[in-house]
Scaffold this motif. Structure first.
Motif, PDB file in Angstrom:
ATOM      1  N   LEU A 216       0.844  -1.199   0.000  1.00 53.69           N
ATOM      2  CA  LEU A 216       0.000   0.000   0.000  1.00 53.69           C
ATOM      3  C   LEU A 216       0.879   1.249   0.000  1.00 53.69           C
ATOM      4  CD1 LEU A 216      -2.787  -0.767   2.653  1.00 53.69           C
ATOM      5  CD2 LEU A 216      -3.044  -0.739   0.170  1.00 53.69           C
ATOM      6  N   ARG A 217       0.414   2.295  -0.668  1.00 54.08           N
ATOM      7  CA  ARG A 217       1.108   3.571  -0.532  1.00 54.08           C
ATOM      8  C   ARG A 217       0.992   4.027   0.920  1.00 54.08           C
ATOM      9  NH1 ARG A 217      -1.137   7.428  -5.178  1.00 54.08           N
ATOM     10  NH2 ARG A 217      -3.087   6.739  -4.191  1.00 54.08           N
ATOM     11  N   ASP A 220      -2.189   5.719   2.080  1.00 55.40           N
ATOM     12  CA  ASP A 220      -3.348   4.825   2.162  1.00 55.40           C
ATOM     13  C   ASP A 220      -3.284   3.988   3.437  1.00 55.40           C
ATOM     14  OD1 ASP A 220      -4.295   5.761  -0.256  1.00 55.40           O
ATOM     15  OD2 ASP A 220      -3.263   4.208  -1.432  1.00 55.40           O
ATOM     16  N   ASN A 223      -4.350   6.163   6.373  1.00 56.03           N
ATOM     17  CA  ASN A 223      -5.804   6.359   6.427  1.00 56.03           C
ATOM     18  C   ASN A 223      -6.511   5.147   7.031  1.00 56.03           C
ATOM     19  OD1 ASN A 223      -5.648   8.920   5.295  1.00 56.03           O
ATOM     20  ND2 ASN A 223      -5.849   8.156   3.195  1.00 56.03           N
ATOM     21  N   ARG A 224      -6.074   3.942   6.679  1.00 54.87           N
ATOM     22  CA  ARG A 224      -6.708   2.742   7.227  1.00 54.87           C
ATOM     23  C   ARG A 224      -6.419   2.596   8.714  1.00 54.87           C
ATOM     24  NH1 ARG A 224      -5.598  -2.290   3.233  1.00 54.87           N
ATOM     25  NH2 ARG A 224      -6.578  -3.331   5.027  1.00 54.87           N
TER      26      ARG A 224
END
Length: 347
Positions: A216-217, A220, A223-224
């Motif tokens: 994942l970047r 991202d 955010n999760r």
């Protein structure tokens, strides 16, 4: 003999002009003099009465000594002023001491001053403290109560402080909820009072399975993690640069069962290329270990002055690090409950 008798019975001589006898003329003159004397005497009495009244009024009221009424109960102070023929001009305000309520805290002119009777004396009366009893805090959030007390005593000496360390226990109530307090609500305040709180840590920790963040970047992944209030720490791998700076490794590994609040360590690649006006790096700090998760916010402020929130989450404290990729000159700020704990400028 006969001539003498004639002279005695000779009629009185009359005034040729008034046609009156000498006797009548003398009586009228005496009456006129007496009337004139009465009029002049009356005028003199009136004149002296006027002068006496004038000088008394110019002289004014008698002088008196201003009594010392500072510190006295309002009613007692007013009686003391009244005895000196002085009158109050009253103003009221809050003070730091709740015991000063309804007492005179200052006076003007000061005690011992010599003034004329009838003068107004300015008195300042205490309305007491902003609060005079302990509030009811059971069921409220600890952070909200701290903010409330700070606001309440922003301009006055604090009368209530929260005793540290706060007692935390596991409970079904939401973490941070005050379960018990001492002193109890409505206890009168007579001075600085310590508030003893028993606060919920929340339910006994729950377990869950770690998600897979690899590939994942990094934004991202952030955010999760933020959505689940999962604390994290990022580190850079200098050996494996990538175009998009993705997650290369995570600890604990995906699928592993952990307790809620377990810190996730993520290793990301360094971006290969940056724009000429961009900077990349890591904002890092170590926070105190909080018994209850606190509000953590990361903001950026561009050179033009526009501010924007990058992320916000509940954080338990300890180590915190997060990557950034921003324009050079941008300020990045980390806050705990709106208090700045870290600030850097992108270079």
């Amino acid at each position: 003999m006969i001539s003498k008798i004639k002279s005695l019975i000779k009629p009185p001589v009359r005034d040729s002009f008034q046609g009156k006898t000498d006797l009548e003329s003398r009586d009228e003159k005496n009456f006129f003099r007496m009337a004139l004397g009465i009029i002049l005497g009356t005028l003199l009495v009136l004149f002296f009465s006027f002068m006496i009244t004038f000088f008394v009024s110019v002289r004014g009221a008698e002088q008196t000594l201003v009594p010392n009424v500072t510190g006295e109960y309002l009613i007692d102070g007013l009686i003391n002023l009244q005895e000196k023929e002085l009158y109050p001009r009253i103003q009221v305000r809050y003070t730091e001491d709740p015991l000063e309520k309804d007492h005179i805290i200052s006076q003007d002119p000061k005690a011992g001053s010599v003034v004329r009777a009838g003068k107004r004396i300015k008195l300042t009366i205490s309305k007491g403290a902003v609060v005079d009893k302990v509030g009811s805090y059971t069921g409220l959030n600890l952070s909200d109560v701290k903010t409330q007390l700070q606001t309440l005593f922003a301009s006055y000496k604090p009368l209530m402080v929260i005793k540290e360390p706060v007692v935390f226990v596991f409970d079904d109530a939401t973490a941070g909820t005050i379960l018990e307090q001492e002193p109890i609500a409505d206890t009168p305040l007579t001075g600085l009072t310590e508030l003893i709180f028993v606060v919920s840590r929340g339910p006994v920790g729950k377990k869950y399975n770690i998600d897979d963040f690899t590939e994942l970047r990094w934004m991202d992944a952030v955010n999760r993690l933020v959505r689940s209030n999962q604390p994290f720490v990022f580190t850079l791998s200098e050996d494996e640069p990538g175009n998009n700076s993705v997650v290369l490794k995570q600890v604990p590994a995906s699928g592993k069962t952990v307790m809620a609040g377990t810190r996730i360590n993520l290793t990301i690649s360094t971006p290969k290329k940056l724009a000429r006006d961009e900077g990349f790096g890591m904002i890092e700090l170590t926070l105190p270990d909080y018994p209850v998760s606190v509000d953590l916010t990361v903001e950026r402020t561009e050179t033009a002055g526009r501010a924007e929130t990058i992320m916000e989450m509940k954080h338990p404290g300890g180590r915190f690090s997060m990557p950034y990729r921003e324009k050079i000159g941008t300020e990045i700020t980390v806050k705990i409950y709106d208090e700045v704990v870290k600030k850097i400028t992108v270079e």
